[in-house]
Enzyme design. Sequence first.
Site, PDB file in Angstrom:
ATOM      1  N   ASP A   1     -11.698  -0.638  -8.649  1.00 33.34           N
ATOM      2  CA  ASP A   1     -11.708   0.573  -9.470  1.00 33.34           C
ATOM      3  C   ASP A   1     -10.587   0.586 -10.509  1.00 33.34           C
ATOM      4  OD1 ASP A   1     -13.903   1.533  -8.164  1.00 33.34           O
ATOM      5  OD2 ASP A   1     -12.940   3.324  -7.347  1.00 33.34           O
TER       6      ASP A   1
ATOM      7  N   GLU B   1       0.863  -1.193   0.000  1.00 34.27           N
ATOM      8  CA  GLU B   1       0.000   0.000   0.000  1.00 34.27           C
ATOM      9  C   GLU B   1       0.895   1.237   0.000  1.00 34.27           C
ATOM     10  OE1 GLU B   1      -3.258   1.196  -0.153  1.00 34.27           O
ATOM     11  OE2 GLU B   1      -2.247   3.123   0.173  1.00 34.27           O
TER      12      GLU B   1
ATOM     13  N   TYR C   1     -28.251   8.225   4.248  1.00 35.46           N
ATOM     14  CA  TYR C   1     -28.554   6.940   4.892  1.00 35.46           C
ATOM     15  C   TYR C   1     -27.769   6.829   6.200  1.00 35.46           C
ATOM     16  CZ  TYR C   1     -24.395   5.675   2.094  1.00 35.46           C
ATOM     17  OH  TYR C   1     -23.163   5.648   1.483  1.00 35.46           O
TER      18      TYR C   1
ATOM     19  N   ARG D   1     -17.110   3.553   5.479  1.00 30.59           N
ATOM     20  CA  ARG D   1     -16.011   2.907   4.746  1.00 30.59           C
ATOM     21  C   ARG D   1     -14.900   2.451   5.685  1.00 30.59           C
ATOM     22  NH1 ARG D   1     -15.013   4.468  -0.892  1.00 30.59           N
ATOM     23  NH2 ARG D   1     -12.842   4.154  -0.367  1.00 30.59           N
TER      24      ARG D   1
HETATM   25  C1  LIG Z   1     -19.275   9.654  -3.890  1.00 33.32           C
HETATM   26  C2  LIG Z   1     -19.034   8.177  -3.928  1.00 33.32           C
HETATM   27  C3  LIG Z   1     -19.969   7.295  -3.378  1.00 33.32           C
HETATM   28  C4  LIG Z   1     -19.765   5.910  -3.449  1.00 33.32           C
HETATM   29  N1  LIG Z   1     -20.718   5.087  -2.927  1.00 33.32           N
HETATM   30  C5  LIG Z   1     -20.543   3.745  -3.020  1.00 33.32           C
HETATM   31  C6  LIG Z   1     -21.539   2.858  -2.468  1.00 33.32           C
HETATM   32  O1  LIG Z   1     -22.546   3.285  -1.900  1.00 33.32           O
HETATM   33  N2  LIG Z   1     -21.322   1.522  -2.596  1.00 33.32           N
HETATM   34  C7  LIG Z   1     -20.200   0.999  -3.192  1.00 33.32           C
HETATM   35  O2  LIG Z   1     -20.046  -0.227  -3.258  1.00 33.32           O
HETATM   36  N3  LIG Z   1     -19.257   1.819  -3.724  1.00 33.32           N
HETATM   37  C8  LIG Z   1     -19.408   3.156  -3.644  1.00 33.32           C
HETATM   38  N4  LIG Z   1     -18.459   3.994  -4.162  1.00 33.32           N
HETATM   39  C9  LIG Z   1     -17.316   3.401  -4.881  1.00 33.32           C
HETATM   40  C10 LIG Z   1     -16.251   2.860  -3.960  1.00 33.32           C
HETATM   41  O3  LIG Z   1     -15.864   3.847  -3.034  1.00 33.32           O
HETATM   42  C11 LIG Z   1     -15.050   2.410  -4.796  1.00 33.32           C
HETATM   43  O4  LIG Z   1     -15.486   1.664  -5.896  1.00 33.32           O
HETATM   44  C12 LIG Z   1     -14.120   1.531  -3.966  1.00 33.32           C
HETATM   45  O5  LIG Z   1     -13.620   2.259  -2.868  1.00 33.32           O
HETATM   46  C13 LIG Z   1     -12.955   1.023  -4.834  1.00 33.32           C
HETATM   47  O6  LIG Z   1     -12.081   0.292  -4.019  1.00 33.32           O
HETATM   48  P1  LIG Z   1     -10.636  -0.079  -4.556  1.00 33.32           P
HETATM   49  O7  LIG Z   1     -10.002  -0.856  -3.446  1.00 33.32           O
HETATM   50  O8  LIG Z   1     -10.724  -0.698  -5.898  1.00 33.32           O
HETATM   51  O9  LIG Z   1      -9.886   1.301  -4.760  1.00 33.32           O
HETATM   52  P2  LIG Z   1      -9.452   2.416  -3.688  1.00 33.32           P
HETATM   53  O10 LIG Z   1     -10.404   2.465  -2.552  1.00 33.32           O
HETATM   54  O11 LIG Z   1      -9.199   3.644  -4.457  1.00 33.32           O
HETATM   55  O12 LIG Z   1      -8.072   1.853  -3.109  1.00 33.32           O
HETATM   56  C14 LIG Z   1      -6.891   1.876  -3.856  1.00 33.32           C
HETATM   57  C15 LIG Z   1      -5.721   1.814  -2.886  1.00 33.32           C
HETATM   58  O13 LIG Z   1      -4.516   1.681  -3.642  1.00 33.32           O
HETATM   59  C16 LIG Z   1      -3.528   2.545  -3.117  1.00 33.32           C
HETATM   60  N5  LIG Z   1      -2.589   2.814  -4.215  1.00 33.32           N
HETATM   61  C17 LIG Z   1      -2.739   3.646  -5.255  1.00 33.32           C
HETATM   62  N6  LIG Z   1      -1.680   3.568  -6.089  1.00 33.32           N
HETATM   63  C18 LIG Z   1      -0.849   2.652  -5.556  1.00 33.32           C
HETATM   64  C19 LIG Z   1       0.410   2.098  -5.970  1.00 33.32           C
HETATM   65  N7  LIG Z   1       0.999   2.504  -7.090  1.00 33.32           N
HETATM   66  N8  LIG Z   1       0.980   1.153  -5.186  1.00 33.32           N
HETATM   67  C20 LIG Z   1       0.373   0.736  -4.042  1.00 33.32           C
HETATM   68  N9  LIG Z   1      -0.800   1.234  -3.582  1.00 33.32           N
HETATM   69  C21 LIG Z   1      -1.417   2.151  -4.356  1.00 33.32           C
HETATM   70  C22 LIG Z   1      -4.309   3.753  -2.620  1.00 33.32           C
HETATM   71  O14 LIG Z   1      -3.578   4.469  -1.649  1.00 33.32           O
HETATM   72  C23 LIG Z   1      -5.572   3.085  -2.045  1.00 33.32           C
HETATM   73  O15 LIG Z   1      -5.394   2.712  -0.698  1.00 33.32           O
HETATM   74  C24 LIG Z   1     -18.612   5.384  -4.085  1.00 33.32           C
HETATM   75  C25 LIG Z   1     -17.662   6.257  -4.611  1.00 33.32           C
HETATM   76  C26 LIG Z   1     -17.848   7.644  -4.533  1.00 33.32           C
HETATM   77  C27 LIG Z   1     -16.808   8.565  -5.098  1.00 33.32           C
END
Ligand SMILES: Cc1cc2nc3c(=O)[nH]c(=O)nc-3n(C[C@H](O)[C@H](O)[C@H](O)COP(=O)(O)OP(=O)(O)OC[C@H]3O[C@@H](n4cnc5c(N)ncnc54)[C@H](O)[C@@H]3O)c2cc1C
Length: 400
Positions: A306, A34, A217, A108
């Site tokens: 994402d 991370e 909510y 979260r």
């Molecule tokens: C306004 C809003 C409302 C939302 N509501 C919902 C909801 O109600 N329900 C739902 O399911 N989803 C919701 N989402 C979407 C959800 O927040 C994301 O889809 C989810 O957090 C994605 O998780 P992730 O682990 O893929 O990415 P992230 O949470 O972005 O995590 C990525 C991680 O990788 C790390 N990182 C980045 N680059 C590197 C690198 N090069 N090397 C090592 N580490 C790195 C970052 O620091 C971070 O910790 C919402 C999003 C938004 C913006």
Amino acid sequence: MTTTQQLLIAGGGIGGLAAAFAAAHAGWEVRLFERAQEFSEVGAGIQIGPNVTRILRAWGLEQELAAAAACPNRLQVRDAISGAELGVLPLGQRALNRYGAPYATIHRADLHRMLSRALARLPNVHLNLGCGLIEYADDGKAVTLTTGSGKQIEGDALVGADGLWSRVRTLMLGDGPPQPTGHLAYRGMLRQSALPDALRTTQVTAWLGPRLHVVQYPVRGGDWMNVVAIVHGQPPDNAQDWDHSANAHDLEIALGAMCTPLRDLLAAVPQASVNVHAWRLWALAGRPPVGNEREMARGRVALLGDAAHPMPPYLAQGGGMAIEDAAELGHALAMDSVDVETRLRRYALARWQRVARVQARAVRNGQIFHATGLVRAGRDVSIRLLGERVLDVPWLYSGT
Ligand SMILES: Cc1cc2nc3c(=O)[nH]c(=O)nc-3n(C[C@H](O)[C@H](O)[C@H](O)COP(=O)(O)OP(=O)(O)OC[C@H]3O[C@@H](n4cnc5c(N)ncnc54)[C@H](O)[C@@H]3O)c2cc1C
């Protein structure tokens, strides 16, 4: 004797932690990297549908989920200008009866903590903080990750769970940065006890207005309320730095005319908020839906969450899809009879069409939520007439 396979994961958000959990249970040794110095999920809530809570239950996290989440009794859709109710989807017991798992809303940080605690119980998971991935090389026999400090770590496979601006994706697909959607999300977290009774809530409410919507909510067992307002507007210059202090006045101007209950709710955010800045701002950016399995896995490298399939939050499923990805990745990694590349390809084959469908539906929901003129009038009539038939999404909540 077989040697334990090593999985490298870049990114320790909800997706990365879930992937580590599933891979460790599939018998892999997991090294997670991370970039941030410490885990710190932002102060915001997310909704998790039965498709996701079902997985968390299967992972043995049911009790922690029940302790941290809220289970809203219904989703109510209201007109943001008149305040009139447009439709209702019962959640609570109906979600349990229909989908065999609850519809939950959770902070979260609580979801992240649940997953971190579960990982701490697993001896085959190693978390490395302050260690971002800069490069990787896949030579067909192994994959080598290089960190920002120049350290190299070799593994049998790499998962890019590094979020919207994924470095792993850039190296794997080279398809450019995500594009701004022209939508801004303002988020606030309120202490319900600091609100007058009329503003407290036990349900999900979606307020729909022209070019905007607001969702509220409960989280933390109902002690707190999450409020998200999404409006059209230009992203700040540094869009990658996704959590900006935001100004209530800008939001008020962007929202325009609103009914009194919604205006009162938004006005209460600064007083009842958990942090000094009250509103935090996200500039939303996205990508087109995934087009084939090769956009999710190549050789010994796979994308998840994402990094693979960013989507706007209009179906509340971005985090949910990351958890579904993780569960599928775990199944694929457990296929000992086939090579690593084939396992990752099977993961991608199992996931890409579903996530593409969810991405497309999320975009369409945004157009419907923010509709103006005749489309808006048509939307309101169909929600009024069809109610839960248009508000429920059985293919999403019952499938994976
Ligand atoms: C306004 C809003 C409302 C939302 N509501 C919902 C909801 O109600 N329900 C739902 O399911 N989803 C919701 N989402 C979407 C959800 O927040 C994301 O889809 C989810 O957090 C994605 O998780 P992730 O682990 O893929 O990415 P992230 O949470 O972005 O995590 C990525 C991680 O990788 C790390 N990182 C980045 N680059 C590197 C690198 N090069 N090397 C090592 N580490 C790195 C970052 O620091 C971070 O910790 C919402 C999003 C938004 C913006």
